[in-house]
Design a protein around this motif. Sequence first.
Motif, PDB file in Angstrom:
ATOM      1  N   HIS A 105       0.976  -1.219  -0.136  1.00 13.84           N
ATOM      2  CA  HIS A 105       0.030   0.068   0.211  1.00 13.84           C
ATOM      3  C   HIS A 105       0.691   1.621   0.181  1.00 13.84           C
ATOM      4  O   HIS A 105       0.651   2.164  -0.443  1.00 13.84           O
ATOM      5  CB  HIS A 105      -1.076   0.117   1.254  1.00 13.84           C
ATOM      6  CG  HIS A 105      -1.992   1.130   1.359  1.00 13.84           C
ATOM      7  ND1 HIS A 105      -2.837   1.886   0.703  1.00 13.84           N
ATOM      8  CD2 HIS A 105      -1.323   2.214   2.274  1.00 13.84           C
ATOM      9  CE1 HIS A 105      -2.631   2.655   0.864  1.00 13.84           C
ATOM     10  NE2 HIS A 105      -2.449   3.340   2.392  1.00 13.84           N
ATOM     11  N   ALA A 106       2.204   0.884   0.789  1.00 11.60           N
ATOM     12  CA  ALA A 106       2.566   2.304   1.287  1.00 11.60           C
ATOM     13  C   ALA A 106       3.862   2.855  -0.384  1.00 11.60           C
ATOM     14  O   ALA A 106       3.588   3.993  -1.088  1.00 11.60           O
ATOM     15  CB  ALA A 106       3.950   1.914   2.136  1.00 11.60           C
ATOM     16  N   VAL A 107       3.985   1.565  -1.246  1.00 11.52           N
ATOM     17  CA  VAL A 107       4.830   2.473  -2.189  1.00 11.52           C
ATOM     18  C   VAL A 107       3.777   2.702  -3.528  1.00 11.52           C
ATOM     19  O   VAL A 107       4.364   3.096  -4.180  1.00 11.52           O
ATOM     20  CB  VAL A 107       5.294   0.669  -3.016  1.00 11.52           C
ATOM     21  CG1 VAL A 107       5.795   1.022  -4.763  1.00 11.52           C
ATOM     22  CG2 VAL A 107       6.242   0.042  -2.207  1.00 11.52           C
ATOM     23  N   ARG A 108       2.514   2.223  -4.076  1.00 12.57           N
ATOM     24  CA  ARG A 108       1.058   2.973  -4.481  1.00 12.57           C
ATOM     25  C   ARG A 108       0.972   3.954  -3.712  1.00 12.57           C
ATOM     26  O   ARG A 108       0.229   4.727  -4.770  1.00 12.57           O
ATOM     27  CB  ARG A 108       0.112   1.576  -4.469  1.00 12.57           C
ATOM     28  CG  ARG A 108       0.458   0.869  -4.918  1.00 12.57           C
ATOM     29  CD  ARG A 108      -1.799  -0.022  -5.354  1.00 12.57           C
ATOM     30  NE  ARG A 108      -2.055  -0.260  -3.980  1.00 12.57           N
ATOM     31  CZ  ARG A 108      -1.890  -1.632  -3.278  1.00 12.57           C
ATOM     32  NH1 ARG A 108      -1.435  -2.170  -2.997  1.00 12.57           N
ATOM     33  NH2 ARG A 108      -2.643  -1.731  -2.094  1.00 12.57           N
ATOM     34  N   GLN A 109       0.940   4.764  -2.606  1.00 11.89           N
ATOM     35  CA  GLN A 109       0.908   5.852  -1.982  1.00 11.89           C
ATOM     36  C   GLN A 109       1.018   6.299  -2.035  1.00 11.89           C
ATOM     37  O   GLN A 109       1.862   7.875  -1.613  1.00 11.89           O
ATOM     38  CB  GLN A 109      -0.143   5.533  -1.228  1.00 11.89           C
ATOM     39  CG  GLN A 109      -1.326   4.930  -1.220  1.00 11.89           C
ATOM     40  CD  GLN A 109      -2.551   5.833  -1.764  1.00 11.89           C
ATOM     41  OE1 GLN A 109      -2.293   6.902  -1.305  1.00 11.89           O
ATOM     42  NE2 GLN A 109      -3.448   4.658  -2.732  1.00 11.89           N
ATOM     43  N   GLY A 110       3.284   6.190  -2.476  1.00  9.46           N
ATOM     44  CA  GLY A 110       3.935   7.013  -1.849  1.00  9.46           C
ATOM     45  C   GLY A 110       4.322   7.404  -1.179  1.00  9.46           C
ATOM     46  O   GLY A 110       5.201   8.743  -0.272  1.00  9.46           O
ATOM     47  N   CYS A 111       4.111   6.402   0.042  1.00  9.50           N
ATOM     48  CA  CYS A 111       4.107   6.608   1.269  1.00  9.50           C
ATOM     49  C   CYS A 111       5.326   5.242   2.175  1.00  9.50           C
ATOM     50  O   CYS A 111       6.305   4.969   1.147  1.00  9.50           O
ATOM     51  CB  CYS A 111       2.953   6.559   2.486  1.00  9.50           C
ATOM     52  SG  CYS A 111       1.980   7.511   1.578  1.00  9.50           S
ATOM     53  N   VAL A 112       5.590   5.291   3.471  1.00 13.21           N
ATOM     54  CA  VAL A 112       6.591   4.253   3.868  1.00 13.21           C
ATOM     55  C   VAL A 112       5.632   3.223   5.038  1.00 13.21           C
ATOM     56  O   VAL A 112       4.903   4.571   6.034  1.00 13.21           O
ATOM     57  CB  VAL A 112       7.562   4.951   4.773  1.00 13.21           C
ATOM     58  CG1 VAL A 112       8.921   5.428   3.482  1.00 13.21           C
ATOM     59  CG2 VAL A 112       8.021   5.930   5.176  1.00 13.21           C
ATOM     60  N   ALA A 113       6.007   2.109   5.518  1.00  7.07           N
ATOM     61  CA  ALA A 113       5.425   1.389   6.404  1.00  7.07           C
ATOM     62  C   ALA A 113       6.985   1.696   7.313  1.00  7.07           C
ATOM     63  O   ALA A 113       7.672   1.187   7.091  1.00  7.07           O
ATOM     64  CB  ALA A 113       4.883   0.446   6.048  1.00  7.07           C
ATOM     65  N   ILE A 114       6.587   1.521   8.691  1.00  9.74           N
ATOM     66  CA  ILE A 114       7.219   1.525   9.773  1.00  9.74           C
ATOM     67  C   ILE A 114       6.722   1.043  11.283  1.00  9.74           C
ATOM     68  O   ILE A 114       5.945   0.245  11.548  1.00  9.74           O
ATOM     69  CB  ILE A 114       7.181   2.965  10.758  1.00  9.74           C
ATOM     70  CG1 ILE A 114       8.006   3.612   9.110  1.00  9.74           C
ATOM     71  CG2 ILE A 114       7.667   2.878  11.037  1.00  9.74           C
ATOM     72  CD1 ILE A 114       8.109   5.253   9.370  1.00  9.74           C
TER      73      ILE A 114
END
Length: 204
Positions: A77-86
């Motif tokens: 999800h993070a890659v698709r949204q230009g985000c990071v998961a932590i």
Amino acid sequence: MGSAEVERAKRRFVEAGVPPGTAVAPHIVHSWGRCRSLVPSVADAGPLQRERLVERRDAAAELLHCAMPELDALAEHAVRQGCVAILSDATGLILDEVGSVDFLSKAEQVALLPGTDWSESGRGTNAIGTALQERDAVLVRGAEHFLWQNGALGCAAAPILDAQGALAGALDISGDPARIDDHALGLVRMAAAQVEHRMLGRHP
């Protein structure tokens, strides 16, 4: 309430104790109250040395093992949204981070990196630290962050409890504020529940 209005409401609350009203979520107001005397040290901004991070990861080995499937799923999800998961430990120390390469450079600018402390006491109001304090999933976007330098972030985080009900860590999605919404909050909440279920299964 726009970013400038939130910033003004925060300043009035912190400096004069003026309640910001219902336009600011209760968990944000509670966190601002806890952070009113925060004076972060520049020395605290950097990540741990690699050896110390390895030690902290070793200490959280069970959490890391149980959380990896969910962290990988959030990464998609993070890659698709230009985000990071932590993934953080119970103190708010970031143990692992995956996701958009494009956002990672921005994350580096605000020390949103493995080995850095994102507790409320270290970074003010932020999703990781505030979720751990509130023991609940939270959204923190833009000027809702206590420290102005984190105002370019949007974050959604949920705490993870171990088999005994103690805090074990937190899962977080961070990115540009416009990309962090109730859907991101729902994802981290469900992912944290899955990690808790997996941890519980290891301690029948």
